[in-house]
Design an enzyme around this catalytic site. Structure first.
Site, PDB file in Angstrom:
ATOM      1  N   HIS A  37       0.825  -1.208   0.000  1.00 50.30           N
ATOM      2  CA  HIS A  37       0.000   0.000   0.000  1.00 50.30           C
ATOM      3  C   HIS A  37       0.864   1.265   0.000  1.00 50.30           C
ATOM      4  CE1 HIS A  37      -3.615  -2.355   0.354  1.00 50.30           C
ATOM      5  NE2 HIS A  37      -3.146  -2.954   1.438  1.00 50.30           N
TER       6      HIS A  37
ATOM      7  N   HIS B 206      21.695 -10.697 -12.185  1.00 53.89           N
ATOM      8  CA  HIS B 206      22.860 -11.000 -11.353  1.00 53.89           C
ATOM      9  C   HIS B 206      23.584 -12.268 -11.795  1.00 53.89           C
ATOM     10  CE1 HIS B 206      20.427  -8.229  -8.944  1.00 53.89           C
ATOM     11  NE2 HIS B 206      21.579  -7.842  -8.446  1.00 53.89           N
TER      12      HIS B 206
END
Length: 761
Positions: A653, A695
């Site tokens: 939120h 990565h």
């Protein structure tokens, strides 16, 4: 109880000029033998102990030195080697140790994550199906070495069983008690061997006690420490906490230990309130964390005096042990090599070695008479008056009433304007910001910094790199471009060097993980916008293509969290200063015709306080700082942001409240978890979840990325979804980058075709 004493909780392992790092990397490269590695590491370890002895520290920690990570040290000490490394060797062998940390060709490394709310990363222990056993007693070995080599009666340091298990993976929550019981005999064995060797004090770190805990967890904790004490009745134990105030204060001070270590810097308000309300046992020492172990500022003795006065209304002075608030692992080693700092700035700083001296100063100050105290206070006060009245700190932060914190219209209204303006295809493709920083790029920047390459020549070089990668993006048929950030060394340092209020050290390095060290910028004064920072490169890139080029900035909360921050203002106030400076750069980009602007906030989640009750306050001002940095742009200007690996489920939120038009989240290693979040939460803004992991040098197939996109589109509207890698491509090679992006674009095209076919049918 006798004379007041000083104690240290841990000392940096990296060396004054990162000698430790260089030795590690030389060993990994095969340029140092194992024997020479052990011999030199011992020299570094003993040097740190000597410095603490010379500083007059009474209780010197031993066993805190590590070849990589102190949590990994405990894992291997307990024989917890993941099964995939069985072929490497025994748990106490160096090859196995580094294999767990770094991986092998056959087996991936163990997970690495943040150590509480710091920027240090630890290697996550993996329990699997193995029962712990004592392979070797590292604290005992360290104690005997310090005593035999230096005549130091050291204080062995152990990560406590409760926290070690909390940091581990490979068990269910309902199995916690059983696993804890498996570790108790191991800890008893370690402590009994220490007691038999004549150890007087042992420090057991339990930082998990400052987090939000349940009554059941405290019951288990209490039971554990009663069992430990029964096994070692003569050994004096300091139960050490740090980073915040303890939860369940009354229960903790009742435990059968001889000293309780509390953080009176970062947990001061709550700890002092508990101390005043519930008192402190007369038969225990209070190990008072009174020197800041996480920041680099010299202590204000006026504040120290106030704290000591408050504490000693409850606990007599002779019942105190004075110490840093945490291990000094989190601050640089020494100021003695800093030859280029402004003299006022230098006088305000204290790195690890200086903090040890400060501890002795505070010890003498605490026992001085009123006249002696007055002289010391006056000298210290003069320094802080100089600092506060200097030109560095004259502007402060604007009043909230003067600050715009909200976009003019709703995201739905902005989406209509932006869709009409940009005319992007379904599932637009882009990257996160940086492209490969080759040896040539790094070499040119280094020559320019040394003055061996002129400004004009360096600008030409950077423009050549931008032009090259704009052409590559054109050939790949990406939809939204970036300029590649070839002029940038670090995403925080780059902006710190161009904003007012920042200073930079020569050797202010701290360990981030393994041999990776970082040199955080220092926010000493008021942060101010001085001149345009990114406009020239972005505008140049835009001039080379008709496709949109994003402006790229680092957000205010990330700059804050990845810097050493002045301590005379709140972190909220400093974040607002940074935001007010950044909005000027955002407006400059917009005025120059750049209408997609990305303000990255990879560190916003890691800044969460350790206690859940404090989350809302932090998230409220962190969100507002971001909004300050983006609030004044036109509806047609599209604001992007990017966030890195974190558990976003708990703050979804707040992410929405940032009110960015588009967010990209680094999720390739936890895509299922974040996607499940959107099954239960409505998200109405543009979003890219990262369709492959940057990565790894591995190039994922079109099919793999197609599946990731299709899974995300099960819960997210396709008209809001963006396709992108999960992070910047700075560390990747050129060939693999182009190949992966080519597959990514192809995957997006395939999904578009399927979508059109579905609509037609």
């Amino acid at each position: 109880m006798g004379e007041i004493r000083t104690s240290n909780l841990g000392y940096p392992r990296i060396g004054e000029k990162r000698e430790w790092k260089k030795l590690l990397e030389a060993y990994w490269a095969g340029n140092v033998t194992e024997d020479d590695f052990f011999k030199t590491m011992k020299e570094y370890r003993l040097l740190g102990l000597k410095k603490q002895k010379e500083a007059g520290i009474d209780l010197i920690p031993v066993g805190d030195f590590s070849f990589y990570d102190h949590v990994l040290d405990h894992s291997t000490m307990f024989g917890l080697v993941p099964n995939r490394f069985d072929q490497v060797g025994e748990a106490n062998r160096l090859e196995t140790y580094f294999a767990i940390a770094r991986g092998t060709k056959e087996a991936p490394a163990s997970e690495m994550t943040k150590w509480f709310n710091t920027n240090y990363h630890y290697i996550v222990p993996e329990l699997e199906d193995k029962k712990p056993k004592l392979v070797h007693n590292k604290p005992l070995e360290a104690y005997l070495e310090a005593k035999e080599e230096l005549g130091i009666e050291g204080k062995p340091v152990l990560l406590g069983p409760f926290t070690f298990l909390k940091l581990s993976k490979g068990y269910q929550s309902n199995d916690f008690e059983q696993h804890l019981n498996d570790f108790i005999p191991i800890y008893i064995e370690i402590l009994q061997q220490l007691e038999q060797a004549g150890v007087k004090w042992v420090q057991i770190d339990e930082p998990s006690l400052v987090k939000t805990l349940t009554n059941e967890e405290i019951r288990l904790f209490t039971s554990t420490y009663h069992k430990l004490k029964e096994a070692v009745p003569q050994l004096q134990v300091i139960l050490q906490t740090y980073f915040d105030a303890v939860s369940f204060y009354e229960e903790i001070i009742s435990l059968p230990v001889e000293a309780i270590g509390l953080d009176f810097v970062h947990g001061y308000d709550e700890n002092i309130a508990s101390l005043k309300e519930f008192g402190f046992p007369a038969d225990k020492y209070l190990a008072l964390g009174i020197i800041d172990g996480r920041n680099i500022w010299k202590e204000n003795l006026q504040n120290i005096d106030k704290k000591l006065t408050e504490v000693t209304t409850v606990v007599p002075l002779e019942q105190l042990i004075l110490q840093p608030s945490s291990s000094l692992l989190h601050v640089p080693v020494t100021l003695k090599h800093e030859t280029k700092l402004d003299s006022l700035v230098l006088s305000a700083l204290a790195f690890s070695d200086e903090k040890l001296v400060e501890l002795s100063t505070v010890k003498h100050f605490a026992t001085a008479n009123a006249e002696e105290k007055a002289v010391v206070l006056e000298k210290n006060n003069q320094l802080f008056k100089q600092i506060s009245s200097s030109d560095w700190r004259r502007n402060g932060v604007s009043e909230s009433s003067e600050r715009k914190t909200k976009r003019a219209t709703s995201v739905k209204e902005r989406q209509k304007v932006q869709n009409e303006k940009f005319q992007l295809p379904l599932l637009p493709t882009t990257t996160i910001g940086s492209f490969p920083q080759t040896k040539e790029v790094r070499k040119s920047r280094n020559l320019w910094r040394k003055g061996e390459l002129t400004n004009e020549a360096y600008t030409t070089f950077v423009q050549e790199q931008i032009k090259k990668w704009i052409k590559i993006q054109e050939d790949l048929e990406l939809d939204v471009f970036v300029h590649g950030e070839f002029e940038r060394n670090d995403m925080v340092e780059f902006f710190g060097e161009k904003l007012g209020g920042f200073v930079f050290t020569q050797n202010g390095w701290v360990q981030s993980y393994g041999s990776r060290c970082v040199k955080p910028p220092v926010i000493f004064g008021d942060v101010q916008f001085l001149e345009e920072m990114t406009v020239a490169e972005t505008v140049y890139a835009q001039s080379l293509t008709e496709k949109r080029v994003k402006g790229m900035l680092t957000g205010p909360v990330t700059i804050l969290n990845w810097s050493f921050v002045r301590n005379d203002l709140t972190r909220q106030e400093v974040a607002y200063q940074i935001a007010e400076a950044l909005i000027e750069e955002v407006e400059a980009l917009e005025a120059a015709g750049i209408e997609m602007i990305q303000v990255d906030e990879p560190a916003i989640r890691e800044g969460l306080p350790l206690k859940e009750k404090d989350w809302a306050t932090y998230l409220n001002w962190a969100v507002e700082a971001f909004r300050i940095s983006t609030a004044t742009v036109k509806d047609s200007t599209q604001i992007h942001t990017h966030m890195c690996y974190s558990d976003f489920r708990t703050i979804i939120h707040s992410i929405s409240d940032l009110d960015a038009d588009v967010i990209s989240i680094e999720t390739s290693r936890s895509a299922g978890e974040i996607i499940s979040t959107f099954e239960t939460n409505v998200y109405d803004k543009g979003i890219g979840l990262g369709v492959y992991d940057i990565h790894s040098p591995r190039v994922p197939s079109v099919n793999e990325m197609t599946k990731v996109i299709e899974r995300a589109l099960e819960v997210l509207p396709q008209e809001l979804f963006w396709v992108n890698p999960d992070c910047g491509l700075k560390t990747r090679g050129e060939e693999e980058t182009v190949a992966a992006l080519k597959n990514m674009v192809e995957a997006a095209k395939e999904i578009r075709v399927k979508s059109e076919a579905t609509q037609l049918s």
